[in-house]
Design a protein around this motif. Structure first.
Motif, PDB file in Angstrom:
ATOM      1  N   SER A  72       0.816  -1.211   0.000  1.00  0.00           N
ATOM      2  CA  SER A  72       0.000   0.000   0.000  1.00  0.00           C
ATOM      3  C   SER A  72       0.847   1.256   0.000  1.00  0.00           C
ATOM      4  CB  SER A  72      -0.967   0.006   1.172  1.00  0.00           C
ATOM      5  OG  SER A  72      -0.485  -0.728   2.231  1.00  0.00           O
ATOM      6  N   ARG A  74       2.898   2.449   2.123  1.00  0.00           N
ATOM      7  CA  ARG A  74       3.133   3.174   3.374  1.00  0.00           C
ATOM      8  C   ARG A  74       4.498   2.794   3.887  1.00  0.00           C
ATOM      9  NH1 ARG A  74      -2.753   1.864   5.344  1.00  0.00           N
ATOM     10  NH2 ARG A  74      -3.618   2.730   3.458  1.00  0.00           N
ATOM     11  N   PRO A  89      -5.436   5.962  14.984  1.00  0.00           N
ATOM     12  CA  PRO A  89      -6.600   5.555  14.165  1.00  0.00           C
ATOM     13  C   PRO A  89      -6.559   4.050  13.904  1.00  0.00           C
ATOM     14  CG  PRO A  89      -4.931   6.598  12.798  1.00  0.00           C
ATOM     15  CD  PRO A  89      -4.401   6.639  14.190  1.00  0.00           C
ATOM     16  N   HIS A  91      -8.820   2.017  12.964  1.00  0.00           N
ATOM     17  CA  HIS A  91      -9.553   1.484  11.811  1.00  0.00           C
ATOM     18  C   HIS A  91      -8.727   1.526  10.542  1.00  0.00           C
ATOM     19  CE1 HIS A  91     -13.534   0.344  13.141  1.00  0.00           C
ATOM     20  NE2 HIS A  91     -13.362   1.217  14.091  1.00  0.00           N
ATOM     21  N   GLU A  92      -7.684   2.337  10.519  1.00  0.00           N
ATOM     22  CA  GLU A  92      -6.848   2.389   9.323  1.00  0.00           C
ATOM     23  C   GLU A  92      -5.564   1.612   9.503  1.00  0.00           C
ATOM     24  OE1 GLU A  92      -8.278   6.832   7.952  1.00  0.00           O
ATOM     25  OE2 GLU A  92      -6.189   6.424   8.442  1.00  0.00           O
TER      26      GLU A  92
ATOM     27  N   SER B 404     -10.539  -5.245   0.034  1.00  0.00           N
ATOM     28  CA  SER B 404     -10.683  -5.415   1.483  1.00  0.00           C
ATOM     29  C   SER B 404     -10.040  -6.737   1.872  1.00  0.00           C
ATOM     30  CB  SER B 404     -12.175  -5.421   1.839  1.00  0.00           C
ATOM     31  OG  SER B 404     -12.400  -6.205   2.981  1.00  0.00           O
ATOM     32  N   SER B 492     -12.844   5.991  -0.025  1.00  0.00           N
ATOM     33  CA  SER B 492     -12.435   6.115   1.378  1.00  0.00           C
ATOM     34  C   SER B 492     -11.440   7.250   1.484  1.00  0.00           C
ATOM     35  CB  SER B 492     -11.817   4.806   1.860  1.00  0.00           C
ATOM     36  OG  SER B 492     -10.627   4.562   1.154  1.00  0.00           O
ATOM     37  N   GLU B 493     -11.146   7.652   2.695  1.00  0.00           N
ATOM     38  CA  GLU B 493     -10.260   8.807   2.876  1.00  0.00           C
ATOM     39  C   GLU B 493      -8.866   8.512   2.402  1.00  0.00           C
ATOM     40  OE1 GLU B 493     -12.576  10.027   6.931  1.00  0.00           O
ATOM     41  OE2 GLU B 493     -10.407   9.711   6.978  1.00  0.00           O
ATOM     42  N   ARG B 494      -8.403   7.337   2.766  1.00  0.00           N
ATOM     43  CA  ARG B 494      -7.038   6.991   2.406  1.00  0.00           C
ATOM     44  C   ARG B 494      -7.071   6.255   1.083  1.00  0.00           C
ATOM     45  NH1 ARG B 494      -2.959   5.442   7.175  1.00  0.00           N
ATOM     46  NH2 ARG B 494      -1.225   6.453   6.160  1.00  0.00           N
TER      47      ARG B 494
END
Lengths: 200, 808
Positions: A72, A74, A89, A91-92, B404, B492-494
């Motif tokens: 992803s 990151r 956060p 949830h992320e 997901s 989504s935000e990200r």
């Protein structure tokens, strides 16, 4: 039912050669039944096997988390602390699940649900067919409770000498590995009980 | 946080020596023997826990220390913190031979739960599980209103039924089932009272607590469930939560054989007949035996949960819980219907309505899986067609939610676990393989092992070719999915894709209608039965080829290819084998250019090509034209060395009359010429930076194959001999730059010499290089007249004798 819960360190994807993957805390609920092995089992050997199984899970979780982070885009920067005031956060946070085949490393097939927060990995080892939605939310809840009540965000604390608090949280929110259907109010009630039981 | 300080702490704990540990244990003993157990004791026990748990090897603790830990754990007046620490230390040391812990005299249920956690971790060499179980049930049966609360005991019961279900008696099971019914169905609907400690300002009469509420704030309309909320909870409401949490495992335990009980005959009649008449209502609940009554109440509980899940929760945590409750409710209903099919009629209507409601809700897509599972399990019995539900699940869900990780995992496991149940619907699964591959392409590390197990069921004679193309293009699919996400509006935000990689050229080029057509083909949801050339798409998506996710997917492909070929060779006939072999040749030079992708894939393709030829040896003759083209087109050999070597080897092995009667001398001659040209090219051209040295394996395979062909068409022998003798002398190549180059050249020269010697006896050469099919018979090697080693020994002795007489 949950077979085991563990916390381990998560190294950044680039830093694989430095240090080792270490299990910082683990709790096995009950025991796997010994196979029908004619040789007598030493208790020591059983314990050694258990610890190595947990370490194997920790290593796999770490590699899954690193792969997901790389995929992803990151970098390890996200794993470091931004500021101790911000709520993390959850949830992320990177999370996922994978299966362990029978014999590798547990006798029976199991599913592992994991969550990576800052530089810690949390994982639940479950039976093969479990309610994963519940397992996931329980894992997030445990991570949040541990981060809050052990104040893991402040740089000077660590969880190595805080077994009593970790055990207290597990005894209420995951007793004997039983996943509980707790709505928000129940969680608050249990948290109050928890805080009341600690002397300070 | 794991800092350097923590690392050094761990090291200290692991490296502590035995004498130091002994001293520390005696310190712990002193601290625990005091009347007042203060923070010193806590600190010491925390350190002891770290010492014991930090290493996987056994730590020798003094017996007095261990005994004192056990005593402290069981002592009634010990504070909770210390009890927890003692229990955790004893549990960390488990399994342990000389544990003398017993739960028989402990009154507090919380303490009993802690002791049980230590005992259950022993692995049951002395029947600890049974003794814990008996004690727990004795307390549960005592039913004193002011007595110890069962709240801490239910998880222990749940654990015991998991570890050793045979240790519970039938009447104990029935007894607990009755109490579970009470807790599930008849918990109080008034909120609990706050436990306020006294205080100067506390009101003597607390305000009367109101009724419990639903998750959306409305007053509760029916009995209490896990989705009912309030400010404080009563004890029986806690038990309600515990009871539901263990319900599914308990139902499975209390009826493990399912419908095969003494009155199974009655039930099997129910299964086939009209269910509506026989199962209309739940009458006379109190007359039912405990097991059946529990099922009835569990059914009502699940129905209530389904109704409660339609409400809009005020808090996010409750909304997540609603989803988990939906899944659990469907799973429990599944268990109930398996044990008692008379519940099917009521359940089906409820679940069909639920499914219709959930289809349109993207936040609840994961809850569709247990419903589909239910219909797969019970579809046959209830004569309900599960096809529509499966079709929706497999054709729509993966395209929308492949990103997901949890859904991808659950859907893949659903497909894999239910393969035996698909039955007629297996076709839907097979046709949906492009959609399933999307899950794999995006989440390859956790799903590769699952797909290796799933592939054999996705592949059949109709889909094999398309599946192989899809597998070879799997990294390209990952790139296409990434592109698709960037082009569609953000959900989504990200961002779901890698934001560090910018691909403006891709985005621009994707507007071209030609590419759009190809992209749509790659991103199709179901098998189309046709194949499209994906070459142009590879060029379009090239900027994404170095993306980490694409690289991870590429690493998984060789394993999947092996699994594919293992499956296909089980049923492939001659025609399909031919198609696949052609495919291998074509695709070997048109792969998506991901770093380090080509070489492993070529290894797999080349070994599998040989395997296909071994299965159907006449393949070489049938594909003669294509093979000639392949051999002739090899100019940049470095990328296709492996493929070329296996193709040439296959030619050498199978291009003979003994394998296929249609093989002609002209064919052999044509192949010979083509291979000779290749060999000339690779050996005469000087190695440079652009054209690295040809691997010696390729050179030797070419030489060997040429020799084999010459042994079959003996006019060619002089040409080969000439060529080989040139190979024997050191070529006009620049001085070898390393010992490996020298070794390679030496190996080539040795092989050339061997082949040359062999060709001096043409009939022997034929015998050695084109053995008949009897070679695989053991008798062939034992029979003194036909054994190969014997023949070779004779020949070499003859040759040695004549060496002095022959030139060169």
């Amino acid at each position: 039912m949950v077979h085991a819960f563990l916390i381990h360190n998560l190294r950044a994807p680039q830093a694989q050669d430095t240090g080792l993957c270490r299990v910082l805390y683990s709790c096995v609920f009950g025991a796997e039944n010994s196979p029908d092995d004619p040789r007598p089992h030493g208790a020591e050997r059983d314990r050694l096997l258990r610890k190595e199984q947990i370490l194997a899970v920790a290593r796999q979780v770490e590699s899954m988390c690193q792969l997901q982070q790389q995929a992803s885009g990151r970098t390890s920067v996200d794993l470091q602390l931004q500021s101790s005031d911000e709520p993390v956060p959850l949830h992320e946070a990177p999370h996922g699940a994978f299966r362990l085949a029978a014999g590798d490393p547990f006798q029976e097939p199991r599913t592992v649900v994991w969550l990576g927060v800052l530089s810690l990995g949390f994982a639940l080892v479950l039976d093969a067919h479990e309610n994963l939605l519940l397992a996931e939310s329980t894992l997030r809840l445990l991570a949040r409770l541990l981060l809050d009540h052990l104040r893991l965000l402040t740089p000077s604390t660590n969880l190595l000498l805080r077994a009593d608090r970790i055990e207290g949280i597990l005894a209420r929110f995951l007793p004997h590995g039983q996943l509980l259907f707790l709505n928000d109010q129940f969680v608050q009630g249990l948290e109050k009980e928890l805080s009341a039981s600690w002397p300070r | 946080m794991f800092t350097a300080g923590a690392e050094s702490l761990l090291h200290q704990a692991r490296d502590i020596r035995d004498e130091e540990l002994k001293k520390f244990c005696s310190r712990v003993v002193n601290l625990l023997q005091k009347d007042e157990l203060g923070p010193d004791a806590v600190d010491a026990l925390q350190r002891l826990f770290l010492i014991v748990s930090a290493t996987k090897y056994k730590r020798k603790l003094e017996d007095t220390c261990v005994h004192l830990l056990q005593a402290t754990l069981c002592s009634p007046k010990c504070p909770e913190q210390l009890q927890l620490l003692c229990a955790s230390i004893l549990r960390e040391m488990s399994p342990r031979d000389n544990l003398s812990l017993s739960c028989d005299h402990i009154q507090s249920t919380r303490q009993l739960s802690l002791v049980a956690s230590v005992l259950l971790a022993q692995g049951d060499p002395k029947g600890e599980v049974r003794s814990v179980g008996q004690r727990v049930f004795r307390i549960l049966e005592s039913r004193q209103p002011e007595g110890p609360s069962p709240r801490h005991l239910l998880p222990v019961v749940s654990k015991i039924t998991h570890l050793a279900p045979h240790t519970l008696h039938e009447d104990q099971t029935n007894q607990l089932s009755k109490r579970l019914v009470d807790w599930l169905r008849y918990a109080s609907v008034q909120q609990g009272v706050a436990h306020t400690s006294g205080g100067f300002f506390s009101t003597p009469r607390a305000r009367q607590p109101g009724p419990v509420t639903e998750v959306d704030g409305a007053v509760a309309t029916d009995f209490f469930t896990v989705l009912s909320t309030g400010q404080h909870f009563t004890e029986d409401q806690w038990l309600n939560v515990q009871a539901f949490s263990m319900l599914r495992a308990w139902l499975l335990h209390s009826d493990p054989e399912g419908p095969s009980t003494p009155d199974a005959d009655d039930r099997s009649e129910l299964e086939g007949s009209t269910l509506s008449v026989l199962s209309a209502g739940s009458t006379a609940g109190h007359l039912l035996p405990p097991r059946e009554r529990l099922r009835e109440k569990a059914f009502e509980y699940c129905q209530r949960l389904v109704e409660q899940s339609t409400r809009r929760a005020l808090r996010k945590g409750d909304s997540d819980l609603q989803k988990a409750c939906l899944v659990e409710a469907v799973l429990v209903l599944d268990v109930i219907c398996r044990q008692d099919p008379s519940f099917l009629y009521r359940t089906l209507s409820c679940l069909k309505a639920l499914h219709a409601r959930l289809c349109g809700d993207p936040a609840r897509v994961r809850t569709l899986l247990p419903i589909a599972q239910f219909f797969l399990n019970h579809g046959e019995t209830a004569a309900v067609d599960s096809e529509a539900i499966l079709r929706h699940l497999l054709t729509r869900t993966p395209s929308e939610f492949f990103h997901s990780p949890m859904l991808a995992f659950e859907l893949t496991c659903f497909c894999r676990d239910n393969l035996p149940l698909f039955g007629r619907n297996l076709d839907i699964l097979k046709r949906s393989f492009p959609n399933l591959f999307k899950l794999l392409a995006w989440n390859s590390p956790p799903l590769t092992a699952e797909f290796v197990a799933l592939l054999p069921s996705l592949v059949d004679a109709d889909t094999a070719v398309e599946v192989l193309h899809a597998l070879l293009d799997l990294p390209c699919l990952t790139a296409a999915l990434d592109l698709q996400l960037r082009l569609s509006p953000a959900t989504s935000e990200r961002p779901l894709w890698d934001p560090s990689l910018k691909i403006p050229s891709c985005l621009e080029a994707s507007r071209d209608p030609q590419f759009q057509g190809l992209l749509q083909y790659l991103l199709r949801a179901t098998a189309s039965g046709t194949t499209e050339r994906s070459g142009p798409l590879h060029r379009l998506l090239q900027p994404l080829a170095s993306c980490a996710r694409v690289v991870q997917c590429a690493q998984a492909v060789p394993t999947l290819l092996e699994a594919f070929f293992s499956a296909v060779t089980q049923f492939a006939d001659g025609a399909l084998t031919k198609q696949l072999a052609l495919l291998l040749l074509e695709r070997s030079d048109s792969l998506f250019q991901v770093p380090q992708y080509e070489a492993p894939v070529h290894r797999v393709l080349s070994s599998r090509f040989l395997a296909l030829c071994a299965l159907h040896p006449s393949l070489v003759v049938e594909l003669a034209k294509e093979l000639l083209e392949f051999v002739g087109s090899v100019s940049g050999i470095q990328g296709r060395g492996a493929m070329l070597a296996s193709v040439v080897w296959a030619i050498g092995e199978y291009l003979s009359v003994s394998w296929d009667r249609r093989c002609t001398v002209e064919q052999i001659n044509r192949f010979f010429e083509a291979l000779e040209a290749v060999l000339f090219e690779v050996t005469q051209s000087r190695p440079s930076a652009a054209l690295p040295r040809c691997p010696p394996q390729v050179v030797t395979v070419l030489m060997t194959t040429l020799t084999k062909l010459a042994s079959r068409s003996q006019d060619l022998i002089p040409r080969v001999s000439l060529f080989l003798s040139k190979m024997r002398t050191p070529a006009q190549s620049p001085a070898p730059s390393s010992t490996s180059c020298e070794e390679d050249a030496g190996a080539v020269r040795t092989r050339a010499a061997e082949l040359l010697t062999l060709l001096k006896m043409p009939s022997v050469a034929q015998f050695v290089l084109t053995p008949s099919t009897e070679v695989s018979e053991p008798r062939y090697h034992r029979d003194a007249n036909t054994a190969l080693p014997l023949a070779l020994r004779t020949v070499s002795r003859l040759v040695e004798k004549e060496t002095g007489l022959l030139p060169g």
